[in-house]
Enzyme design. Structure first.
Site, mmCIF file in Angstrom:
data_model
loop_
_atom_site.group_PDB
_atom_site.id
_atom_site.type_symbol
_atom_site.label_atom_id
_atom_site.label_comp_id
_atom_site.label_asym_id
_atom_site.label_seq_id
_atom_site.Cartn_x
_atom_site.Cartn_y
_atom_site.Cartn_z
ATOM 1 N N LYS A 221 -7.046 -1.951 -8.198
ATOM 2 C CA LYS A 221 -5.921 -1.048 -7.956
ATOM 3 C C LYS A 221 -4.845 -1.319 -8.991
ATOM 4 O O LYS A 221 -4.612 -2.474 -9.365
ATOM 5 C CB LYS A 221 -5.360 -1.250 -6.541
ATOM 6 N N ASP B 64 -1.163 -7.521 -4.261
ATOM 7 C CA ASP B 64 -0.248 -8.499 -4.861
ATOM 8 C C ASP B 64 0.961 -8.742 -3.946
ATOM 9 O O ASP B 64 1.824 -9.565 -4.261
ATOM 10 C CB ASP B 64 0.177 -8.089 -6.280
ATOM 11 N N SER B 65 0.986 -8.063 -2.780
ATOM 12 C CA SER B 65 1.963 -8.422 -1.743
ATOM 13 C C SER B 65 1.793 -9.885 -1.349
ATOM 14 O O SER B 65 2.683 -10.464 -0.720
ATOM 15 C CB SER B 65 1.794 -7.515 -0.518
ATOM 16 N N ASP C 196 -5.939 -6.117 -6.501
ATOM 17 C CA ASP C 196 -4.765 -5.529 -7.159
ATOM 18 C C ASP C 196 -4.564 -6.156 -8.542
ATOM 19 O O ASP C 196 -4.519 -7.388 -8.660
ATOM 20 C CB ASP C 196 -3.542 -5.891 -6.306
ATOM 21 N N GLU D 190 2.740 5.403 -1.280
ATOM 22 C CA GLU D 190 3.640 4.526 -0.516
ATOM 23 C C GLU D 190 5.034 5.143 -0.430
ATOM 24 O O GLU D 190 5.617 5.519 -1.456
ATOM 25 C CB GLU D 190 3.691 3.144 -1.190
HETATM 26 O O1 KIV Z 1 0.102 -5.172 -2.603
HETATM 27 C C1 KIV Z 1 -0.125 -4.547 -1.566
HETATM 28 O O2 KIV Z 1 -0.356 -5.094 -0.494
HETATM 29 C C2 KIV Z 1 -0.106 -3.102 -1.643
HETATM 30 C C3 KIV Z 1 -0.095 -2.347 -0.353
HETATM 31 C C4 KIV Z 1 1.285 -2.289 0.177
HETATM 32 C C5 KIV Z 1 -0.675 -0.980 -0.499
HETATM 33 O O3 KIV Z 1 -0.078 -2.548 -2.702
#
Ligand code: KIV
Length: 309
Positions: free
Chosen positions: A156, A84-85, A127, A225
Site C-alpha cells: 500500500k 505504518d500506524s 504499508d 480515509e
Molecule cells: O497505517 C494504517 O494503519 C493505515 C490505515 C489507517 C488504513 O493506513
C-alpha cells in the site's frame, strides 16, 4: 440482516495442537500449528472481486504481530494490513512519518509467520512507509520487494497524482497495489492536521480524478480515509476494478478498515468519530473482531449518522 460467510467453509482436519486440552496448552500465547476455526479458502484478488460482485463487503483490520494477526484471521477478517500506524500504536511516535522500511519489514514478517503458523488464509498488505517510494519508481520497486520478501501479498502507498506512474510500474512487475487517498497520514503536516478531505467541489474533483488514475494504473484496492460518505460512494461506483476500503468514509465503500487498537478500545484518549469500540459486549479479542466482521457484513457498521461526514 443475516450474515453469510464470504467463502465456502469446509471442515478442517483436527488441529495438530488441541487448545482445549490443558496438557497440550502452550505458554506465552504461542500459536497452535493449526487454527481451531473451520477452514476458509485462501483470500486472493479473484476472491475479493467475487465478494465485490455479489455485494458483500470486504473486511480489513490492521495487525502488527503474529498473535493478533492469527486471531484476526480466525475471526474471519479477510484482509490484514500491517499499517505504518504501527509507528503510533507500537512505537510511540507522534505520527507515521518516522516509520522506516526495516521496521515495516520486521512487522510484516512477524504477521506473515503468525498467519502461516495457524494456516491462516487472510490476504496480507504491507504499508510502504514515508520516504521509501517517493524518490523514484525504482526505489519504490526495491522497497516493495522487501515487503514482498517479508511475506506481503500486496503493498500500500499513499497519495494521488504523482503516484500513478509508480503504481503502474509496480503492477507491471507483478506486485498488487493498494492506493490510499483522502487523509494520508504520512503527509499530515502538509494537510494541516487530521481533517476530512474532499469537502469542497474542487477538492472532491481532484480526489475523483486521482482515484480514476490509480485504477487505470492498475491499483486493485484503494483506502479512502476521512472522505465525505457521498463522495466515497460515488468514487466506489466509478471504480469497478479497484475495491474501495473506507475508514471514516461511510458505508458506501466496497469494504471497511479500522486500526486494531482503536476498535479494541486500546486508547487512553478519545477515539476518532469513525471508530466503534467492538470490545463493548465482547468477552475476548476474537469475539470483538468477529463482531466487527459481522457488523461490516450486515451493514450495521459504519453507521453514517455516527461514523461519517
Ligand atoms: O497505517 C494504517 O494503519 C493505515 C490505515 C489507517 C488504513 O493506513
Amino acid at each position: 440482516m443475516h450474515y453469510s460467510p464470504a467463502f465456502s467453509f469446509t471442515a478442517r482436519p483436527a488441529p495438530v495442537s488441541d487448545m482445549s486440552n490443558p496438557t497440550s496448552a502452550t505458554p506465552y500465547g504461542t500459536l497452535p500449528a493449526a487454527s481451531p476455526l473451520p477452514a476458509r479458502k485462501p483470500v486472493s484478488l479473484p476472491r475479493l472481486a467475487e465478494l465485490r460482485e455479489r455485494g458483500e463487503k470486504i473486511t480489513m483490520l490492521t495487525a502488527y504481530d503474529a498473535t493478533f494477526a492469527a486471531v484476526a484471521d480466525a475471526a474471519g477478517v479477510e484482509t490484514i494490513l500491517v499499517g505504518d500506524s504501527l509507528g503510533m500504536v507500537c512505537q510511540g511516535l507522534a505520527s507515521t512519518a518516522g516509520v522506516t522500511l526495516e521496521t515495516m519489514a520486521y512487522h510484516v514478517e512477524s504477521v506473515a509467520r503468525g498467519l502461516r503458523r495457524v494456516q491462516g488464509t487472510a490476504w496480507l498488505l504491507g504499508d510502504l512507509p514515508f520516504g521509501s517510494y517517493h524518490e523514484s519508481k525504482e526505489q519504490a520497486m526495491r522497497s516493495a520487494a522487501q515487503l514482498v520478501h517479508a511475506g506481503a501479498h500486496m503493498i500500500k502507498l499513499e497519495g494521488g497524482g504523482w503516484t500513478a506512474d509508480t503504481v503502474r510500474f509496480l503492477v507491471e512487475r507483478g506486485i498488487p497495489v493498494c492506493a490510499h487517498l483522502g487523509l494520508t497520514p504520512q503527509t499530515v503536516h502538509a494537510l494541516g492536521g487530521y481533517r476530512v478531505q474532499g469537502r469542497d467541489d474542487q477538492a472532491a474533483l481532484t480526489l475523483k480524478r486521482h482515484a480514476l488514475e490509480l485504477q487505470d494504473a492498475g491499483a486493485t484496492m484503494l483506502v479512502l480515509e476521512m472522505v465525505p460518505a457521498v463522495l466515497a460512494a460515488e468514487i466506489t461506483q466509478q471504480l469497478p476494478r479497484c475495491h474501495t476500503i473506507g475508514i471514516g468514509a461511510g458505508k458506501g465503500t466496497a469494504g471497511q478498515v479500522l486500526v486494531m487498537h482503536d476498535m479494541l478500545g486500546i486508547n487512553l484518549g478519545k477515539n476518532p468519530k469513525f471508530v466503534r469500540n467492538f470490545m463493548d459486549g465482547a468477552s475476548s479479542v476474537r469475539e470483538a473482531m468477529a463482531a466487527y466482521v459481522a457488523a461490516v457484513k450486515d451493514g450495521s457498521f459504519p453507521d453514517d449518522t455516527l461514523h461519517a461526514w
